[in-house]
Design an enzyme around this catalytic site. Structure first.
Site, mmCIF file in Angstrom:
data_model
loop_
_atom_site.group_PDB
_atom_site.id
_atom_site.type_symbol
_atom_site.label_atom_id
_atom_site.label_comp_id
_atom_site.label_asym_id
_atom_site.label_seq_id
_atom_site.Cartn_x
_atom_site.Cartn_y
_atom_site.Cartn_z
ATOM 1 C CD GLU A 200 -2.288 21.482 14.529
ATOM 2 O OE1 GLU A 200 -3.297 22.200 14.578
ATOM 3 O OE2 GLU A 200 -1.261 21.790 13.883
ATOM 4 C CE LYS B 35 -2.637 24.615 11.912
ATOM 5 N NZ LYS B 35 -1.347 23.934 12.013
ATOM 6 C CD GLU C 192 -2.454 20.091 6.775
ATOM 7 O OE1 GLU C 192 -2.370 21.267 6.401
ATOM 8 O OE2 GLU C 192 -2.838 19.766 7.907
ATOM 9 C CG ASN D 73 -6.514 24.891 10.165
ATOM 10 O OD1 ASN D 73 -7.250 25.429 10.986
ATOM 11 N ND2 ASN D 73 -5.871 23.756 10.396
ATOM 12 N N GLY E 152 3.896 23.895 10.695
ATOM 13 C CA GLY E 152 4.314 24.899 11.675
ATOM 14 C C GLY E 152 5.805 24.902 11.942
ATOM 15 C CG HIS F 65 -5.302 19.458 11.305
ATOM 16 N ND1 HIS F 65 -4.248 19.499 12.195
ATOM 17 C CD2 HIS F 65 -4.987 20.298 10.296
ATOM 18 C CE1 HIS F 65 -3.330 20.342 11.723
ATOM 19 N NE2 HIS F 65 -3.750 20.837 10.575
ATOM 20 C CB SER G 219 6.013 25.289 6.191
ATOM 21 O OG SER G 219 6.158 24.898 7.546
HETATM 22 P P1 13P Z 1 1.314 25.734 8.747
HETATM 23 O O1 13P Z 1 0.966 26.327 7.407
HETATM 24 O O2 13P Z 1 1.329 26.756 9.857
HETATM 25 O O3 13P Z 1 2.551 24.886 8.677
HETATM 26 O O4 13P Z 1 0.104 24.739 9.137
HETATM 27 C C1 13P Z 1 -0.308 23.788 8.224
HETATM 28 C C2 13P Z 1 -1.572 23.188 8.701
HETATM 29 O O5 13P Z 1 -1.596 22.415 9.637
HETATM 30 C C3 13P Z 1 -2.816 23.574 8.029
HETATM 31 O O6 13P Z 1 -3.871 22.763 8.412
#
Ligand code: 13P
Length: 257
Positions: free
Chosen positions: A103, A13, A173, A11, A179, A101, A219
Site C-alpha cells: 500500500e 493499517k 505478501e 498490521n 484484503g 508495504h 488474508s
Molecule cells: P489482510 O490480512 O487484510 O489481507 O492484509 C494483509 C496485509 O496487507 C498485512 O500487511
C-alpha cells in the site's frame, strides 16, 4: 524443523484510534494469557498516534506483545513534514517498522530506492525492519512471482551487511491476496518464501539465510494459519483484517502446529 521463533504481526493499517487501540491491546493481552508465548512472538503495528498508548498498556500489564510502526521516514530528523523517524519509534519502545508495504508502494509511490533507504534508517535507529515484498496479480498470472518478488527483495536489502541482514524480517505478501479473502495456497506461499531464503543464502550464506524469518501475508485467518505454518520456509504471518479482533488474532498467535 527450524529453530526460528515464529512471528505473528498484526498490521492495523489505518484502523482504530488510540482508545480503540488501547481496548484491543488490553483484550489481546488477556487472550494471550492462554497461549504458550515461549514458542511464538506476537507483535502489533498500530497507527503512529496509537503507539504511545500501546506502549503504556504493554508496560503496565507486562504483556507479551511487541509493537512497531507501519512505516518510518528514510530521514533521521528535520524538515520532513508529516514524517516519523525511526528514533522516535525507538523512543516509544518499538521493536519493528514495516517497510515497503504494497500500500506504500501503490499509494505513495515508494520505489526500491526509498524502500532500501527506509530499511537502512530502521537499522540505524535500532529497529528491525519488516520488509514487505510480493507480486501483483498480473505477475502471478504470467508466472513471474518469484522473479518479481526477488527483485524487490534485492532492491530492499541492497548494501546491508550480514549482521543487519541476519536480523531482518521479510514478509511475502502477494498483492492479489491482500484484503481479498483470497489466501495463497500453502504451496504458493512456500514456493516464494523458499526462493526468498534461497536468495539470502546466495548473497549472505547459510547462517544468515537460516536465521531470517520469512512471513506470509494476505488474508491470513485463524482458520488457515496452521496449514500455512506447516511449510518449512513460512515463519509466521503478517495479518491485516484478522488482527483487528483480539480473539481472532490471539487464535492466530496460538495456532496449533
Ligand atoms: P489482510 O490480512 O487484510 O489481507 O492484509 C494483509 C496485509 O496487507 C498485512 O500487511
Amino acid at each position: 524443523m527450524s529453530n526460528r521463533t515464529p512471528l505473528m504481526a498484526g498490521n492495523w493499517k489505518m484502523n482504530l484510534d488510540w482508545k480503540q487501540g488501547l481496548a484491543l491491546v488490553e483484550e489481546l493481552g488477556e487472550q494471550l494469557a492462554g497461549v504458550d508465548m515461549s514458542r511464538v512472538e506476537a507483535a502489533v503495528l498500530p497507527p503512529f498516534v496509537d503507539i504511545r498508548t500501546v506502549q503504556t498498556a504493554v508496560e503496565a500489564g507486562s504483556l507479551p506483545i511487541a509493537y512497531g510502526g507501519q512505516d518510518l521516514s528514510a530521514h533521521e530528523s528535520g524538515a520532513y513534514t508529516g514524517e516519523v523517524s525511526g528514533s522516535m519509534l525507538k523512543a516509544l519502545g518499538a521493536t519493528y517498522a514495516a517497510v515497503g508495504h504494497s500500500e506504500r508502494r501503490q499509494y505513495h509511490g515508494e520505489d526500491e530506492a526509498v524502500t532500501n533507504a527506509k530499511v537502512k534508517a530502521a537499522f540505524a535507529a535500532g529497529l528491525v525492519p519488516i520488509l514487505c515484498v510480493g507480486e501483483p496479480l498480473e505477475e502471478r498470472q504470467a508466472g513471474n512471482q518469484v522473479e518479481y518478488t526477488l527483485a524487490q527483495l534485492r532492491g530492499g536489502i541492497e548494501g546491508l551487511d550480514a549482521a543487519d541482514a541476519k536480523q531482518i524480517v521479510i514478509a511475502y505478501e502477494p498483492v492479489w491476496a491482500i484484503g481479498t479473502g483470497e489466501v495463497a495456497t500453502p504451496d504458493d506461499a512456500q514456493e516464494v518464501c523458499a526462493a526468498i531464503r534461497g536468495a539470502l543464502r546466495e548473497q549472505y550464506g547459510p547462517e544468515v539465510a537460516d536465521a531470517v524469518r520469512v512471513l506470509y501475508g494476505g488474508s491470513v485467518k485463524s482458520s488457515n494459519v496452521a496449514e500455512l505454518m506447516t511449510k518449512e520456509d513460512v515463519d509466521g504471518a503478517l495479518v491485516g483484517g484478522a488482527s483487528l479482533k483480539a480473539e481472532e488474532f490471539a487464535k492466530i498467535v496460538g495456532y496449533q502446529g
